[in-house]
Scaffold this motif. Structure first.
Motif, PDB file in Angstrom:
ATOM      1  N   ASP A 185       0.797  -1.219   0.000  1.00 16.88           N
ATOM      2  CA  ASP A 185       0.000   0.000   0.000  1.00 16.88           C
ATOM      3  C   ASP A 185       0.828   1.266   0.000  1.00 16.88           C
ATOM      4  O   ASP A 185       0.487   2.250  -0.647  1.00 16.88           O
ATOM      5  CB  ASP A 185      -0.861   0.046   1.268  1.00 16.88           C
ATOM      6  N   THR A 186       1.865   1.262   0.759  1.00 16.09           N
ATOM      7  CA  THR A 186       2.652   2.487   0.886  1.00 16.09           C
ATOM      8  C   THR A 186       3.320   2.853  -0.437  1.00 16.09           C
ATOM      9  O   THR A 186       3.603   4.017  -0.688  1.00 16.09           O
ATOM     10  CB  THR A 186       3.719   2.316   1.979  1.00 16.09           C
ATOM     11  N   ALA A 187       3.551   1.845  -1.285  1.00 10.65           N
ATOM     12  CA  ALA A 187       4.172   2.111  -2.582  1.00 10.65           C
ATOM     13  C   ALA A 187       3.111   2.658  -3.537  1.00 10.65           C
ATOM     14  O   ALA A 187       3.297   3.665  -4.201  1.00 10.65           O
ATOM     15  CB  ALA A 187       4.765   0.833  -3.139  1.00 10.65           C
ATOM     16  N   ASN A 188       2.004   2.018  -3.590  1.00  6.25           N
ATOM     17  CA  ASN A 188       0.896   2.347  -4.480  1.00  6.25           C
ATOM     18  C   ASN A 188       0.184   3.609  -3.976  1.00  6.25           C
ATOM     19  O   ASN A 188      -0.397   4.372  -4.748  1.00  6.25           O
ATOM     20  CB  ASN A 188       0.004   1.094  -4.524  1.00  6.25           C
ATOM     21  N   GLY A 189       0.224   3.824  -2.695  1.00  3.42           N
ATOM     22  CA  GLY A 189      -0.216   5.081  -2.115  1.00  3.42           C
ATOM     23  C   GLY A 189      -1.698   5.226  -1.858  1.00  3.42           C
ATOM     24  O   GLY A 189      -2.120   6.082  -1.105  1.00  3.42           O
ATOM     25  N   LYS A 190      -2.513   4.408  -2.463  1.00  5.94           N
ATOM     26  CA  LYS A 190      -3.942   4.624  -2.292  1.00  5.94           C
ATOM     27  C   LYS A 190      -4.534   3.739  -1.210  1.00  5.94           C
ATOM     28  O   LYS A 190      -4.288   2.554  -1.156  1.00  5.94           O
ATOM     29  CB  LYS A 190      -4.674   4.343  -3.595  1.00  5.94           C
ATOM     30  N   GLN A 191      -5.373   4.369  -0.393  1.00  6.29           N
ATOM     31  CA  GLN A 191      -6.028   3.631   0.696  1.00  6.29           C
ATOM     32  C   GLN A 191      -7.453   3.262   0.322  1.00  6.29           C
ATOM     33  O   GLN A 191      -8.177   2.734   1.133  1.00  6.29           O
ATOM     34  CB  GLN A 191      -6.064   4.503   1.959  1.00  6.29           C
ATOM     35  N   TYR A 192      -7.876   3.593  -0.928  1.00  2.00           N
ATOM     36  CA  TYR A 192      -9.277   3.419  -1.272  1.00  2.00           C
ATOM     37  C   TYR A 192      -9.456   2.815  -2.666  1.00  2.00           C
ATOM     38  O   TYR A 192      -8.520   2.770  -3.463  1.00  2.00           O
ATOM     39  CB  TYR A 192      -9.985   4.766  -1.195  1.00  2.00           C
ATOM     40  N   VAL A 193     -10.690   2.382  -2.926  1.00  2.00           N
ATOM     41  CA  VAL A 193     -11.067   1.810  -4.214  1.00  2.00           C
ATOM     42  C   VAL A 193     -12.276   2.593  -4.714  1.00  2.00           C
ATOM     43  O   VAL A 193     -13.109   3.023  -3.919  1.00  2.00           O
ATOM     44  CB  VAL A 193     -11.454   0.313  -4.043  1.00  2.00           C
ATOM     45  N   LYS A 194     -12.343   2.791  -6.024  1.00  2.00           N
ATOM     46  CA  LYS A 194     -13.472   3.480  -6.623  1.00  2.00           C
ATOM     47  C   LYS A 194     -14.260   2.450  -7.433  1.00  2.00           C
ATOM     48  O   LYS A 194     -13.654   1.621  -8.134  1.00  2.00           O
ATOM     49  CB  LYS A 194     -12.925   4.564  -7.563  1.00  2.00           C
ATOM     50  N   GLY A 195     -15.586   2.467  -7.349  1.00  2.00           N
ATOM     51  CA  GLY A 195     -16.341   1.484  -8.118  1.00  2.00           C
ATOM     52  C   GLY A 195     -17.750   1.965  -8.401  1.00  2.00           C
ATOM     53  O   GLY A 195     -18.284   2.825  -7.700  1.00  2.00           O
ATOM     54  N   THR A 196     -18.358   1.374  -9.432  1.00  2.00           N
ATOM     55  CA  THR A 196     -19.725   1.742  -9.790  1.00  2.00           C
ATOM     56  C   THR A 196     -20.707   0.801  -9.104  1.00  2.00           C
ATOM     57  O   THR A 196     -20.554  -0.421  -9.147  1.00  2.00           O
ATOM     58  CB  THR A 196     -19.908   1.629 -11.317  1.00  2.00           C
ATOM     59  N   VAL A 197     -21.723   1.374  -8.485  1.00  2.00           N
ATOM     60  CA  VAL A 197     -22.750   0.582  -7.802  1.00  2.00           C
ATOM     61  C   VAL A 197     -23.634  -0.079  -8.858  1.00  2.00           C
ATOM     62  O   VAL A 197     -24.218   0.611  -9.698  1.00  2.00           O
ATOM     63  CB  VAL A 197     -23.601   1.493  -6.884  1.00  2.00           C
ATOM     64  N   VAL A 198     -23.722  -1.422  -8.829  1.00  2.00           N
ATOM     65  CA  VAL A 198     -24.549  -2.120  -9.814  1.00  2.00           C
ATOM     66  C   VAL A 198     -25.769  -2.805  -9.196  1.00  2.00           C
ATOM     67  O   VAL A 198     -26.684  -3.219  -9.911  1.00  2.00           O
ATOM     68  CB  VAL A 198     -23.712  -3.126 -10.651  1.00  2.00           C
ATOM     69  N   ALA A 199     -25.802  -2.939  -7.885  1.00  2.00           N
ATOM     70  CA  ALA A 199     -26.987  -3.493  -7.201  1.00  2.00           C
ATOM     71  C   ALA A 199     -26.954  -3.050  -5.755  1.00  2.00           C
ATOM     72  O   ALA A 199     -25.871  -2.914  -5.169  1.00  2.00           O
ATOM     73  CB  ALA A 199     -26.995  -5.023  -7.285  1.00  2.00           C
ATOM     74  N   ILE A 200     -28.138  -2.807  -5.170  1.00  2.00           N
ATOM     75  CA  ILE A 200     -28.192  -2.385  -3.767  1.00  2.00           C
ATOM     76  C   ILE A 200     -29.174  -3.257  -2.990  1.00  2.00           C
ATOM     77  O   ILE A 200     -30.131  -3.790  -3.543  1.00  2.00           O
ATOM     78  CB  ILE A 200     -28.610  -0.898  -3.618  1.00  2.00           C
ATOM     79  N   GLY A 201     -28.892  -3.421  -1.711  1.00  2.00           N
ATOM     80  CA  GLY A 201     -29.783  -4.183  -0.841  1.00  2.00           C
ATOM     81  C   GLY A 201     -30.988  -3.351  -0.421  1.00  2.00           C
ATOM     82  O   GLY A 201     -31.027  -2.139  -0.661  1.00  2.00           O
ATOM     83  N   PRO A 202     -31.956  -3.981   0.263  1.00  2.00           N
ATOM     84  CA  PRO A 202     -33.187  -3.304   0.674  1.00  2.00           C
ATOM     85  C   PRO A 202     -32.982  -2.416   1.908  1.00  2.00           C
ATOM     86  O   PRO A 202     -33.891  -1.670   2.287  1.00  2.00           O
ATOM     87  CB  PRO A 202     -34.125  -4.461   1.006  1.00  2.00           C
ATOM     88  N   GLY A 203     -31.823  -2.513   2.555  1.00  2.58           N
ATOM     89  CA  GLY A 203     -31.583  -1.728   3.763  1.00  2.58           C
ATOM     90  C   GLY A 203     -31.553  -2.626   4.984  1.00  2.58           C
ATOM     91  O   GLY A 203     -32.046  -3.752   4.959  1.00  2.58           O
ATOM     92  N   LYS A 204     -30.993  -2.096   6.059  1.00  2.00           N
ATOM     93  CA  LYS A 204     -30.800  -2.826   7.306  1.00  2.00           C
ATOM     94  C   LYS A 204     -32.088  -2.777   8.119  1.00  2.00           C
ATOM     95  O   LYS A 204     -32.756  -1.746   8.171  1.00  2.00           O
ATOM     96  CB  LYS A 204     -29.695  -2.099   8.073  1.00  2.00           C
ATOM     97  N   PHE A 205     -32.417  -3.887   8.767  1.00  2.00           N
ATOM     98  CA  PHE A 205     -33.560  -3.881   9.672  1.00  2.00           C
ATOM     99  C   PHE A 205     -33.169  -3.199  10.981  1.00  2.00           C
ATOM    100  O   PHE A 205     -32.061  -3.368  11.474  1.00  2.00           O
ATOM    101  CB  PHE A 205     -34.032  -5.310   9.980  1.00  2.00           C
ATOM    102  N   THR A 206     -34.106  -2.422  11.541  1.00  2.00           N
ATOM    103  CA  THR A 206     -33.869  -1.866  12.864  1.00  2.00           C
ATOM    104  C   THR A 206     -34.496  -2.814  13.879  1.00  2.00           C
ATOM    105  O   THR A 206     -35.247  -3.717  13.511  1.00  2.00           O
ATOM    106  CB  THR A 206     -34.526  -0.485  13.018  1.00  2.00           C
ATOM    107  N   ASP A 207     -34.211  -2.573  15.154  1.00  2.00           N
ATOM    108  CA  ASP A 207     -34.755  -3.409  16.216  1.00  2.00           C
ATOM    109  C   ASP A 207     -36.276  -3.388  16.247  1.00  2.00           C
ATOM    110  O   ASP A 207     -36.908  -4.357  16.676  1.00  2.00           O
ATOM    111  CB  ASP A 207     -34.207  -2.950  17.569  1.00  2.00           C
ATOM    112  N   SER A 208     -36.851  -2.287  15.823  1.00  2.00           N
ATOM    113  CA  SER A 208     -38.308  -2.177  15.857  1.00  2.00           C
ATOM    114  C   SER A 208     -38.960  -2.779  14.611  1.00  2.00           C
ATOM    115  O   SER A 208     -40.171  -2.706  14.449  1.00  2.00           O
ATOM    116  CB  SER A 208     -38.709  -0.709  16.009  1.00  2.00           C
TER     117      SER A 208
END
Lengths: 96, 96, 96, 96, 96, 96, 96
Positions: B30-53
């Motif tokens: 990592d220290t050579a390449n220097g980047k701590q992150y990845v960039k990507g295109t969102v192609v599918a999403i989940g329905p969301g997290k359930f809450t306790d209620s």
């Protein structure tokens, strides 16, 4: 299926081998095999997790779904000589 | 996309390589390449997290967003010979 | 700024260098350099964190604020050749 | 004071040195120096921590209070050449 | 007592020594000395811990109580040349 | 059964040995024996876990159920010369 | 009993020795002695744990109960030359 998962657990029959030995019998490390996940068919689901208020959150996956989950999640169990994996629903990344 | 993420997970197709070897085949730290992150295109999403209620928190990202997330978050999966990353929305730093 | 932080994250442009090498090229340890924090200008803010009940807690910092945060918090990202840091608001000690 | 602490943080000006070297320049370990705490005057306070329901818990300490907190809590910052410590209120043991 | 504990903290004056050296000056390990706890008289109490809803849980111990708590809980502080220990009420095992 | 489990605990009589020595007396490691789980009959159940609001969540398992749980969960106890395992219900993967 | 446990703590007088040396004076490891638990009579109970809403959850065990708890839970204290163990109720596996 005589096994009934508890809480938010799911019983899965692996479509792809969890661990695969080479022909020479040597188990390949993850980095060799390259996959971080396992694919399996859901064969039984639990009733859902209880909330603090006494309610129960129903599962999103259903019997017949192909579930994808991380390689080392879950516990392997044997039922009538077949191998299955018990995973919690929140360890399932997604379904096909 | 036949893969359906569960909970608050998102399926991302990396715009930039997660790990990049030098021409000589040596993987750079990592220290050579220097980047701590990845960039990507969102192609599918989940329905969301359930809450306790029992409610469900909808996602803020949508299909087509370019998401930026930390380098080692998420799990790599292969769908029809293409590589994708499954990340939880709370591991996404922001979108472009 | 085309980058939109998610949740309670903030995009900051560092006023002072995060890591500073000596002229000889040797990176000084924290105890030599003496500072445990970084100062930066807030250039973009997220919409706030979701609560369990589905509400959203608005941020206290605003664009233009000079934020002070601990040296190793956040993730460095590059946007149009400029370096920025993405930090969660709860990692910001205070503003000037 | 131009520094405004966020959340339940407090800006403190140390009454007693956080770390004290002997005349010979050797830093004494805690067991030699004997004190596990630092005493300081509160010079700025944050607005309080947000609760999940969106409320804010006001601080119990006020400007001018002499706060006693554990030796290694907080972060040292420099404002106009003076050294201060930023601590969370819940790291303050008590006031005089 | 000029020291006012914050939150659910209690100021205690030890009835028995926290650490006792042998006559020869050698500090005995716990297993030699045998005691896992310290006994002390409560000399000041905090107003209680804030709950998320903004309420405050009053303490169960009161000034004058002899409190028994685990040997390494709390922080030793010195007030007017006397040694005291600041402990959180939930670290107190019980009172006499 | 004179033992009454507390909270969400369950008393189980193992159907299969928790640890099995080979004839030569050598204890086989898990990888040799291959099983990650234990099967046992539920012989007593607790009244359920208290919630923060003072309610009690009843157990899903009942006396007579065959429970399957992870190999190293629970605590072995001896009652009238028989060995049992006390496990929390949330450590039980499922029932037959 | 002059000792009053706080919160959900219980004072127990051990029925069986917590640690037992062999005649030769050598302390046997757990695997030799075989037991993972201690049995003791409840001699005093706390008023119960406070909940966030300010309520108090009463204990399920009562004075006179024989409690079974894991070997290394609790803290040993001495009252009028007798040894007792202070354990939290949630560390008690069950009662006889």
């Amino acid at each position: 299926m005589k096994f009934k998962p508890l809480s938010n657990r799911v019983l899965v029959e692996a479509v792809e081998d969890v661990e695969k030995a080479t022909k020479s019998g040597i188990v390949l490390p993850d980095t060799a095999n390259g996959k971080q996940y396992v694919k399996g068919t859901v064969v039984a689901i639990g009733p859902g997790k209880f909330t603090d208020s006494g309610g129960q959150l129903p599962l999103s996956v259903k019997i017949g779904d192909v579930a994808i989950f991380e390689k080392y999640s879950g516990t392997e169990i044997t039922i009538e000589n077949n191998k299955y994996i018990v995973v919690r629903e929140d360890e399932i990344l997604g379904i096909e």
